[in-house]
Write a protein that holds these residues in place. Structure first.
Motif, PDB file in Angstrom:
ATOM      1  N   ASN A   1       9.897   5.852   2.840  1.00  0.00           N
ATOM      2  CA  ASN A   1      11.131   5.673   3.620  1.00  0.00           C
ATOM      3  C   ASN A   1      11.422   4.187   3.824  1.00  0.00           C
ATOM      4  O   ASN A   1      12.584   3.753   3.777  1.00  0.00           O
ATOM      5  N   ASP A   2      10.368   3.434   4.053  1.00  0.00           N
ATOM      6  CA  ASP A   2      10.545   1.988   4.207  1.00  0.00           C
ATOM      7  C   ASP A   2      11.084   1.371   2.915  1.00  0.00           C
ATOM      8  O   ASP A   2      12.010   0.551   2.949  1.00  0.00           O
TER       9      ASP A   2
ATOM     10  N   LYS B   1       0.823  -1.200   0.000  1.00  0.00           N
ATOM     11  CA  LYS B   1       0.000   0.000   0.000  1.00  0.00           C
ATOM     12  C   LYS B   1       0.866   1.262   0.000  1.00  0.00           C
ATOM     13  O   LYS B   1       2.012   1.252   0.441  1.00  0.00           O
ATOM     14  N   TRP B   2       0.277   2.325  -0.525  1.00  0.00           N
ATOM     15  CA  TRP B   2       0.759   3.697  -0.440  1.00  0.00           C
ATOM     16  C   TRP B   2       1.926   4.014  -1.367  1.00  0.00           C
ATOM     17  O   TRP B   2       1.863   4.953  -2.143  1.00  0.00           O
TER      18      TRP B   2
ATOM     19  N   THR C   1      -8.259  17.271  -9.513  1.00  0.00           N
ATOM     20  CA  THR C   1      -8.491  15.931  -8.956  1.00  0.00           C
ATOM     21  C   THR C   1      -7.540  15.662  -7.795  1.00  0.00           C
ATOM     22  O   THR C   1      -6.330  15.854  -7.908  1.00  0.00           O
ATOM     23  N   ASP C   2      -8.103  15.221  -6.677  1.00  0.00           N
ATOM     24  CA  ASP C   2      -7.319  14.953  -5.474  1.00  0.00           C
ATOM     25  C   ASP C   2      -6.952  13.470  -5.431  1.00  0.00           C
ATOM     26  O   ASP C   2      -7.688  12.652  -4.880  1.00  0.00           O
ATOM     27  N   LEU C   3      -5.811  13.122  -6.025  1.00  0.00           N
ATOM     28  CA  LEU C   3      -5.404  11.714  -6.078  1.00  0.00           C
ATOM     29  C   LEU C   3      -5.143  11.138  -4.694  1.00  0.00           C
ATOM     30  O   LEU C   3      -5.460   9.974  -4.430  1.00  0.00           O
ATOM     31  N   LEU C   4      -4.572  11.950  -3.800  1.00  0.00           N
ATOM     32  CA  LEU C   4      -4.194  11.406  -2.493  1.00  0.00           C
ATOM     33  C   LEU C   4      -5.417  11.049  -1.657  1.00  0.00           C
ATOM     34  O   LEU C   4      -5.426  10.011  -0.977  1.00  0.00           O
ATOM     35  N   SER C   5      -6.451  11.873  -1.677  1.00  0.00           N
ATOM     36  CA  SER C   5      -7.664  11.538  -0.916  1.00  0.00           C
ATOM     37  C   SER C   5      -8.323  10.279  -1.474  1.00  0.00           C
ATOM     38  O   SER C   5      -8.819   9.432  -0.724  1.00  0.00           O
TER      39      SER C   5
ATOM     40  N   VAL D   1       1.287  11.394   5.036  1.00  0.00           N
ATOM     41  CA  VAL D   1       2.135  10.761   6.057  1.00  0.00           C
ATOM     42  C   VAL D   1       2.335   9.284   5.738  1.00  0.00           C
ATOM     43  O   VAL D   1       3.457   8.749   5.844  1.00  0.00           O
ATOM     44  N   ALA D   2       1.250   8.583   5.334  1.00  0.00           N
ATOM     45  CA  ALA D   2       1.356   7.160   5.004  1.00  0.00           C
ATOM     46  C   ALA D   2       2.313   6.940   3.839  1.00  0.00           C
ATOM     47  O   ALA D   2       3.125   5.995   3.843  1.00  0.00           O
ATOM     48  N   ILE D   3       2.233   7.812   2.829  1.00  0.00           N
ATOM     49  CA  ILE D   3       3.140   7.692   1.681  1.00  0.00           C
ATOM     50  C   ILE D   3       4.579   7.927   2.117  1.00  0.00           C
ATOM     51  O   ILE D   3       5.496   7.198   1.714  1.00  0.00           O
ATOM     52  N   GLU D   4       4.782   8.938   2.945  1.00  0.00           N
ATOM     53  CA  GLU D   4       6.147   9.245   3.399  1.00  0.00           C
ATOM     54  C   GLU D   4       6.736   8.084   4.194  1.00  0.00           C
ATOM     55  O   GLU D   4       7.907   7.706   4.004  1.00  0.00           O
TER      56      GLU D   4
END
Length: 700
Positions: free
Chosen positions: A649-650, A514-515, A592-596, A642-645
């Motif tokens: 990083n992972d 995910k993300w 368009t709000d892709l992140l939401s 935050v989830a993407i960040e």
């Protein structure tokens, strides 16, 4: 033979227990195992005419046969005989209302057909059910047995060996009750095997004359490829079969028969018999049809011409054919792959059935329960009436362990209709969901969401992308090529052309994540994909397919084609080309709000909804496009950032990432204790795309 003698219990051969019929069928299927594997798995191309019997011969498990016959023939009888004791003998009759039908139909006139009968398992069990009906009507078992095989049961098959087994099995059933059954002059079975008419001599055709000569020639032409087409042969007009037969029987042939007139006459009379069986209306049709979509050119042309809306597979042609083969109020029962319930290929079939016929009952089996087929299976019964009542549905997806487990769970549901995997719903609800999936377990609230929600395709643009034609030639892992040859920053095709680079990031789906993540591959897109676009077969036809290039290098939401577990979506930064399994959705408008949307797609409810739209392992762009979106005042934009960040990083914490800087296990080690390799390779490359990094933790 040793396994046949030692491994199979003797009671399974006991005629009084019925096991011998199932053994004959299984033996014949395994006799065909090697040719089946060759035809389906090895050739990879269209299945040829001679391979069709082996490729499509699947024996029907006993309890499925009983379910199909009990809920078609058995239910048909109970509707017309509400006081019958037959119900107590139908172990697999599903719970549900049985509507009383006024009928004066004689038992001898009831007809059941299996027009892809294989080795006859369905017909043999139907024989047993008919025997109970005849007993109720006061017939002796001797008279009943002969009447059943001569009046009630009909079967057609393209495989001569399977036909012979079916004929043998029915004769043995009849012989069990009546010794005269083995006298051919007294017993005539209505089971037949298709044969081509291409051996009918020209002299025979020339000798045809009279009012019906043209009709006979037309029938002969229709059956010229009968060994391949079988029961899907379509008649464009109504024929007077009695007159046609009389015309052929009256043809004069001499004793010498130099031109093969007698043999031609025999073939044509047989074809006329089969043709009449095919054009007759039946009370019940029950079959396990062939599963085949790799048609040779002749069959593909025929299916497209005559069954265009149902041409995705032979089984879908049979579904359409058989429900129209039965009388109004009659039943058609099937065992087929369950993909027809969900995927776009069969949307027209679903729409037709939901609008015009009634789904009486359906059992959806666990994905891999039927080990004999490489596809997930369901079994269901249709009624040839417009929808008027709720259907009964059993969902066995949660129960692993094979067909015996599936059987036990069906029997549990019959014993306890309040069990949570048995559903009663009206199929009119299916039309409220885009694509009309047979989503019988969808709640009222969810169906309402589909009615009021905005379809995903009206918010973003879901697309499939590049098909290279040969990934071994055009794809590499990013660390297999030099960084100097990779363009990580192209935002448009024109920029990619001007970059002079050969390799570009490639979105190929990947594992559950995910993300953010799954940046593994690069594709050879040098000179705007010149080599890929020019990649051809020997005949000059293009091997590659460049789909939707205007969306290349744009930011997107992406998901993998195969979703065997939970659905997972990821944000893809600008700069990648995407392919057919790295499915992607792009901005429809600038705002368009892709992140939401990504936050919505990774919510628990989304996985539930996608399993309704398509519970197979392949989530198609059409399923994604049909997802209902309801506007919410709650913003999740920051949470998704935050989830993407965190996941980015992972992803970058491991050497497989081209943005790798330092492994997290090394983050607390003093610099003077790090290896020479780490100093020379990693620290000198901070802030740049790294060279390929190998696991050399032991080197100092």
């Amino acid at each position: 033979m040793q396994h046949l003698i030692n491994d199979i219990d003797e009671v399974d051969f006991d005629v009084t227990r019925g096991g011998q019929v199932e053994i004959i069928g299984w033996l014949y299927q395994y006799y065909n195992t090697e040719p089946h594997d060759y035809a389906v798995n090895i050739t990879g191309g269209a299945v040829t005419k001679n391979e069709i019997p082996a490729a499509t011969q699947l024996f029907t498990t006993d309890w499925v046969v009983r379910y199909m016959v009990d809920n078609s023939l058995g239910k048909y009888w109970l509707e017309r005989h509400p006081n019958s004791d037959l119900k107590s003998n139908l172990d697999y009759l599903l719970p549900g209302e049985i509507q009383t039908v006024d009928s004066s139909e004689n038992l001898e006139d009831m007809r059941l057909i299996d027009n892809a009968m294989g080795s006859g398992h369905i017909l043999v069990y139907a024989f047993d059910v008919f025997m109970k009906m005849y007993a109720e009507q006061g017939y002796s078992s001797r008279d009943a047995a002969l009447s059943i095989v001569q009046n009630n049961l009909y079967g057609l098959e393209i495989d001569k060996r399977a036909y012979q087994l079916a004929y043998f099995a029915l004769m043995m059933k009849a012989r069990q009750y009546n010794r005269r059954a083995l006298q051919p002059e007294k017993v005539k079975l209505n089971v037949h095997v298709f044969e081509d008419t291409d051996t009918v001599s020209p002299e025979f055709l020339d000798a045809l004359s009279g009012e019906y000569a043209d009709d006979i020639k037309q029938i002969i032409e229709l059956f010229s490829n009968a060994g391949e087409l079988g029961s899907i042969i379509k008649f464009d007009k109504t024929f007077n079969w009695t007159k046609l037969r009389e015309n052929v029987e009256d043809m004069h042939t001499d004793a010498l028969d130099i031109f093969g007139m007698n043999q031609s006459k025999k073939i044509v009379l047989k074809v006329l018999t089969i043709g009449e069986i095919m054009s007759t209306k039946y009370d019940v049709a029950v079959t396990n049809p062939p599963y085949l979509n790799k048609f040779d050119p002749d069959m593909k042309k025929y299916v497209k011409k005559n069954y265009a809306d149902y041409s995705g597979d032979l089984f879908s042609v049979f579904i359409f054919n058989n429900i129209n083969l039965v009388k109004i109020g009659g039943y058609a029962a099937y065992m087929t792959p369950f993909v027809w319930m969900f995927i776009k290929t069969y949307e027209k079939l679903r729409s037709y059935l939901v609008a015009n016929k009634e789904i009486s009952s359906l059992i959806q089996m666990e994905y891999s329960a039927f080990e004999e087929a490489t596809v997930p299976i369901n079994t269901f019964v249709l009624k040839n009436v417009p929808n008027g009542s709720n259907g009964t549905y059993i969902k066995l997806s949660a129960f692993k362990g094979g067909m015996n487990v599936q059987r036990d769970k069906v029997l549990e549901a019959i014993a306890n209709p309040d069990i949570d995997y048995l559903y009663r719903t009206n199929q009119a609800n299916f039309k409220k969901i885009p694509g009309s999936p047979i989503a019988y377990w969808a709640s009222k609230n969810l169906i309402h969401d589909f009615e009021v929600g905005k379809r995903m395709e009206n918010i973003v643009v879901p697309k499939v992308g590049l098909q290279t034609g040969d990934n071994k030639i055009f794809l590499r892992f990013w660390y297999e090529v030099g960084n100097q040859n990779i363009c990580y920053s192209a935002n448009t095709i024109s920029e990619s052309t001007l970059s002079g680079k050969r390799w570009f990031p490639y979105n190929k789906g990947g594992s559950y994540r995910k993300w953010f993540g799954n940046y593994d591959y690069v594709v050879n897109w040098q000179d705007n994909g010149k080599m890929i676009k020019e990649f051809t077969w020997e005949n000059g036809n293009a091997r590659s397919v460049v789909r939707n290039p205007r969306f290349y290098f744009q930011e997107s939401i992406t998901w993998s084609d195969i979703t065997s577990g939970d659905f997972s979506a990821r944000y893809r930064i600008p700069g990648s080309i995407f392919d057919v399994v790295g499915k992607s959705a792009f901005k429809l408008e600038k705002q368009t709000d892709l992140l939401s949307l990504l936050g919505l797609l990774n919510a628990k409810v989304t996985n539930y909804i996608f399993k309704i739209l398509n519970p197979t392992i392949h989530l198609q762009t059409g399923n994604f496009a049909n997802f209902p979106v309801i506007n919410s005042k709650i913003s999740v934009y920051k949470q998704v950032q935050v989830a993407i960040e965190i996941t980015q990083n992972d992803w970058n914490s491991f050497e497989e990432s081209w943005d790798f800087i330092r492994h997290p296990l090394l983050s607390h080690i003093a610099d003077d204790n790090l290896s020479i390799w780490y100093y020379s390779v990693v620290l000198t490359n901070r802030g740049a795309k790294n060279v390929p990094i190998f696991r050399l933790w032991g080197v100092k």
